[in-house]
Design a protein around this motif. Structure first.
Motif, PDB file in Angstrom:
ATOM      1  N   TRP A  74       1.897   3.224  -2.958  1.00 50.94           N
ATOM      2  CA  TRP A  74       0.515   2.698  -3.548  1.00 50.94           C
ATOM      3  C   TRP A  74      -0.006   3.260  -4.831  1.00 50.94           C
ATOM      4  O   TRP A  74      -0.280   2.731  -5.726  1.00 50.94           O
ATOM      5  N   HIS A  86      -2.452  -4.345  -3.662  1.00 46.47           N
ATOM      6  CA  HIS A  86      -1.618  -3.502  -2.931  1.00 46.47           C
ATOM      7  C   HIS A  86      -2.267  -2.564  -1.988  1.00 46.47           C
ATOM      8  O   HIS A  86      -1.914  -1.703  -1.209  1.00 46.47           O
ATOM      9  N   SER A  87      -3.531  -2.298  -2.540  1.00 49.82           N
ATOM     10  CA  SER A  87      -4.596  -1.312  -1.723  1.00 49.82           C
ATOM     11  C   SER A  87      -4.945  -1.789  -0.341  1.00 49.82           C
ATOM     12  O   SER A  87      -4.880  -1.111   0.635  1.00 49.82           O
ATOM     13  N   ALA A  90      -1.664  -1.257   1.560  1.00 55.93           N
ATOM     14  CA  ALA A  90      -1.377  -0.099   2.066  1.00 55.93           C
ATOM     15  C   ALA A  90      -2.343   0.299   3.087  1.00 55.93           C
ATOM     16  O   ALA A  90      -2.121   1.102   4.104  1.00 55.93           O
TER      17      ALA A  90
END
Length: 197
Positions: A74, A86-87, A90
């Protein structure tokens, strides 16, 4: 000094043999099988054997490693791209891993297996309880696996494959001596109970 016997807590591993306890299968395992409190729970007569508490430690280390790797990926993606998706990914991975870690100790204490006259019964779960009876004569393959981390803790997973794929059973967290003794016992009994497939 009291003469009354001390009762080990369900969290502590077995260290001394008691009546009805197998010295190999029950060495270093949990002492009490965690069962649902509901009156409608599935119950069987017989001696339940449990897994080693080292299974929880091994799985905890694997969960920590998964979280560390997820956070590292991340951070790397965040530093080199302007993407935000991507947050979310993750966060979902870390959330699922943390939830699995929270319920892991209860799940481990609810795992058990029982050797009966004609079959092996495996149980798992508290809220969603599952029991599988595997007839000795239907066993086709008994496999012991253990990864590097499991080997470091002296535990393994025993897998039984039957003619029906849905009735196969995997028992994780067995001490190496227990898994080998159980494998030898199951092979010996299966040979005498072999049925037509």
């Amino acid at each position: 000094m009291s003469d009354s016997p001390t009762t080990p807590s369900p969290e502590s591993p077995r260290t001394d043999p008691a009546p009805g306890v197998d010295p190999i299968l029950d060495a270093g395992t949990y002492t009490t099988l965690r069962e649902p409190r509901a009156s409608g729970r599935l119950a069987l007569d017989g001696a339940w054997h449990q897994i080693s508490p080292k299974y929880v430690v091994s799985q905890t280390l694997q969960n920590v490693a998964a979280i560390v790797i997820t956070v590292a990926v991340w951070l790397v993606i965040g530093l080199f791209t302007d993407q935000w998706w991507h947050s979310i990914a993750a966060g979902i991975i870390v959330g699922i891993t943390l939830f699995a870690q929270i319920v892991l100790p209860r799940q481990a204490r609810a795992l058990g297996y029982m050797l009966r006259a004609d079959d092996l019964v495996f149980r798992r779960g508290i809220l969603w309880q599952r029991m599988v009876a595997v007839p000795y004569g239907r066993m086709q393959l008994i496999d012991i696996t253990h990864g590097p981390l499991d080997r470091a803790f002296g535990i393994s997973k025993l897998k039984m494959v039957t003619a029906a794929a849905t009735s196969g059973v995997e028992i994780p967290g067995l001490a190496l001596g227990a898994s080998e003794a159980l494998r030898d016992t199951l092979i010996e009994v299966a040979e005498t109970r072999r049925t037509g497939l």
